[in-house]
Structure formats: structure tokens, C-alpha cells
Design an enzyme around this catalytic site. Structure first.
Site, PDB file in Angstrom:
ATOM      1  N   ASP A  47      -6.615  -7.679   0.055  1.00 44.09           N
ATOM      2  CA  ASP A  47      -5.176  -7.405  -0.037  1.00 44.09           C
ATOM      3  C   ASP A  47      -4.774  -7.718  -1.471  1.00 44.09           C
ATOM      4  O   ASP A  47      -4.533  -8.873  -1.821  1.00 44.09           O
ATOM      5  CB  ASP A  47      -4.404  -8.281   0.947  1.00 44.09           C
ATOM      6  CG  ASP A  47      -2.900  -8.071   0.850  1.00 44.09           C
ATOM      7  OD1 ASP A  47      -2.478  -6.938   0.549  1.00 44.09           O
ATOM      8  OD2 ASP A  47      -2.152  -9.041   1.072  1.00 44.09           O
ATOM      9  N   GLU A  62      -6.372  -2.411   0.569  1.00 47.72           N
ATOM     10  CA  GLU A  62      -5.062  -1.831   0.873  1.00 47.72           C
ATOM     11  C   GLU A  62      -4.640  -0.869  -0.228  1.00 47.72           C
ATOM     12  O   GLU A  62      -4.799  -1.152  -1.414  1.00 47.72           O
ATOM     13  CB  GLU A  62      -4.011  -2.926   1.032  1.00 47.72           C
ATOM     14  CG  GLU A  62      -2.659  -2.390   1.476  1.00 47.72           C
ATOM     15  CD  GLU A  62      -1.655  -3.474   1.762  1.00 47.72           C
ATOM     16  OE1 GLU A  62      -0.492  -3.293   1.366  1.00 47.72           O
ATOM     17  OE2 GLU A  62      -2.021  -4.493   2.372  1.00 47.72           O
ATOM     18  N   ASP A  89      -1.650 -13.669   2.946  1.00 47.33           N
ATOM     19  CA  ASP A  89      -2.515 -12.793   2.151  1.00 47.33           C
ATOM     20  C   ASP A  89      -3.908 -12.681   2.766  1.00 47.33           C
ATOM     21  O   ASP A  89      -4.497 -11.604   2.805  1.00 47.33           O
ATOM     22  CB  ASP A  89      -2.615 -13.310   0.709  1.00 47.33           C
ATOM     23  CG  ASP A  89      -1.257 -13.341   0.032  1.00 47.33           C
ATOM     24  OD1 ASP A  89      -0.653 -12.269  -0.120  1.00 47.33           O
ATOM     25  OD2 ASP A  89      -0.807 -14.437  -0.341  1.00 47.33           O
TER      26      ASP A  89
END
Length: 182
Positions: A7, A69, A141
Site C-alpha cells: 500500500d 494498489e 497501512d
């Protein structure tokens, strides 16, 4: 198959590793790579911290594939550009380790993990905890990174099934002919 989820973020980049054995998912590790206050005014130094951190994680845990992502465009174009550079540093680190990289949007990850594309951060954390049978919820996160790894575990299984059924073969009806289209 060991899957590394990333991420990306310029200040805090989450990572999460899971093992997929058939339909079973097993937690391996998770955490964050953070740029420190010393690097805050120095973008190249921050990108190097992210690059080095992701390479170190990949070398230590030896994943088979990575899942990252896809950056969305938000209201602040400057923030989007900075986030894109952080994502680029992460992608470069992964590719430099010869890892194949799959990419998913936050919406796809939320849908895969919670069943709802508009899930809140707390819902993602709780579902990741449940799916991986963790003793507590991971930080945001890391939970998002684990969610990306889970998303790829589910998606790659579906793609393998489609491929074995012949559903992913190219068909001439959907391809351009040998000449150029004018």
C-alpha cells in the site's frame, strides 16, 4: 505461493505478506516502511528509503508475486503526483527483484476483503484480522497491504481456473486484422 501486498504512501508505505496454500491463507508478516523527519524536505531521499525498504522486504521474505494498489486521483493534484512517485519507487524496487506485479484499485481490494467497495478502514482491518486469524487488528497501512495480498490470492485463483477452462484464449473475432485501421 507467497504474496507481498504493498500500500504505497510517501510518508508511510504498508506491506503485508501471506502464503496461499490451496484455498487457505496464512499470515507471514506485515508492517510499514516510513520516511523519517530528516527526509521530509528531500523527495529523492524519501523515495530512496521506500525503494531500499521494499527491496529489503522482498529479499528477506522471498515472495513469489507482489500486489500493489493503483493510485487514485484526488482533489489535490500535487499530493497525487507525490503519491505516484512513491508508488513508482515501490514498483521499481519490486521489478528490480524480478517479481511479477499485479495491480488493484482500493475499490477492488475493499470488495474482495469485505464484500463492499465502500468499506471503512476499520472494516478492512477487522476483516483482514478475521481472514488471517490474527490476534489483533493490524494498523491501517499494513491492513490495506494485507488486503491487497488477499485480493491477489483470490483473483489469481479465479484467473487460473479460467485459463485451465480455456476461457482466456485469444479469439480472432476480438482482434484487429493484419492491416491498419484508418
Amino acid at each position: 505461493m507467497r504474496i507481498l501486498g504493498i500500500d504505497p504512501g510517501l510518508q508511510t508505505t504498508g506491506f503485508g505478506l501471506i502464503d496461499r496454500e490451496g484455498a487457505n491463507l496464512r499470515y507471514v508478516a506485515s508492517g510499514v516502511v516510513q520516511t523519517t523527519r530528516e527526509e521530509l524536505g528531500n523527495l529523492p531521499a524519501r523515495l530512496k528509503v521506500l525503494y531500499d525498504g521494499i527491496r529489503e522486504i522482498a529479499e528477506r521474505y522471498q515472495p513469489d508475486v507482489a500486489s500493489v494498489e493503483i493510485v487514485f486521483v484526488n482533489v489535490n493534484p500535487q499530493a497525487t503526483l507525490l503519491l505516484g512517485q512513491a508508488r513508482g519507487a515501490c514498483l521499481t524496487a519490486l521489478v528490480s527483484c524480478d517479481l511479477p506485479v499485479a495491480e488493484y484499485t482500493a475499490l477492488q481490494m475493499k470488495q474482495a476483503v469485505t464484500g463492499h467497495g465502500r468499506a471503512a478502514k476499520a472494516q478492512i482491518q477487522e476483516m483482514v484480522r478475521r481472514l488471517l486469524d490474527l490476534p489483533g487488528v493490524p494498523r491501517q497501512d499494513a491492513a490495506d497491504a494485507l488486503g491487497l495480498a488477499i485480493t491477489h490470492a483470490h483473483a489469481s485463483t479465479a484467473v487460473q481456473r479460467l485459463a485451465s477452462a480455456g476461457a482466456l484464449e485469444r479469439r480472432t473475432s476480438g482482434m484487429y486484422r493484419q492491416r491498419r485501421v484508418r
